[in-house]
Design a protein around this motif. Structure first.
Motif, mmCIF file in Angstrom:
data_model
loop_
_atom_site.group_PDB
_atom_site.id
_atom_site.type_symbol
_atom_site.label_atom_id
_atom_site.label_comp_id
_atom_site.label_asym_id
_atom_site.label_seq_id
_atom_site.Cartn_x
_atom_site.Cartn_y
_atom_site.Cartn_z
ATOM 1 N N VAL A 78 0.864 -1.177 0.000
ATOM 2 C CA VAL A 78 0.000 0.000 0.000
ATOM 3 C C VAL A 78 0.902 1.229 0.000
ATOM 4 O O VAL A 78 1.797 1.340 0.839
ATOM 5 N N VAL A 79 0.673 2.126 -0.960
ATOM 6 C CA VAL A 79 1.496 3.336 -1.087
ATOM 7 C C VAL A 79 0.651 4.541 -0.687
ATOM 8 O O VAL A 79 -0.281 4.907 -1.408
ATOM 9 N N PRO A 80 0.967 5.163 0.471
ATOM 10 C CA PRO A 80 0.254 6.383 0.858
ATOM 11 C C PRO A 80 1.030 7.614 0.387
ATOM 12 O O PRO A 80 2.252 7.679 0.525
ATOM 13 N N ILE A 81 0.321 8.572 -0.166
ATOM 14 C CA ILE A 81 0.939 9.835 -0.561
ATOM 15 C C ILE A 81 0.245 10.944 0.216
ATOM 16 O O ILE A 81 -0.957 11.169 0.051
ATOM 17 N N HIS A 82 0.999 11.598 1.070
ATOM 18 C CA HIS A 82 0.504 12.713 1.874
ATOM 19 C C HIS A 82 0.766 13.998 1.096
ATOM 20 O O HIS A 82 1.899 14.234 0.666
ATOM 21 N N PHE A 83 -0.263 14.808 0.926
ATOM 22 C CA PHE A 83 -0.083 16.063 0.192
ATOM 23 C C PHE A 83 -1.003 17.131 0.770
ATOM 24 O O PHE A 83 -1.982 16.831 1.454
#
Length: 108
Positions: A78-83
């Motif tokens: 699972v790849v989380p991208i915080h932006f």
């Protein structure tokens, strides 16, 4: 309000990645969830107010579905991208991914 789009590219095949589950959250609230289409895009995002968000991409399931040999557990599952988003503008958050690496940037 701002708008959001995403596009997932499989860097192993050099093609869009259809069938990846994408989840958008803000804090504990789930704002959108869906699957990338044949072009690797998910288009069901709501308008965004200024704030911090997380886009989560379930890439392990995608590569398993292709029959790609993965470790147990996989290096990337699972790849989380915080932006962060401002009050106005468009945020395009593409994901370029393989079983062992990913990159992202703010696209146009």
């Amino acid at each position: 309000m701002s708008s959001l789009s995403t596009h997932v590219l499989d860097t192993v095949s050099g093609r869009p990645a259809p069938g990846i589950r994408v989840v958008l959250t803000q804090g504990d609230a789930r704002l959108a969830e869906g699957i990338t289409d044949a072009d690797g895009r998910f288009r069901g995002f709501p308008a965004l107010s200024a704030g911090a968000y997380v886009l989560t991409f379930h890439v392990g399931d995608y590569f398993r579905g292709l029959g790609t040999p993965l470790a147990d557990p996989p290096f990337l599952d699972v790849v989380p991208i915080h932006f962060g988003a401002g009050d106005q503008g468009h945020y395009h958050v593409p994901l370029l991914v393989s079983p062992f690496a990913f990159s992202t940037y703010r696209g146009s």
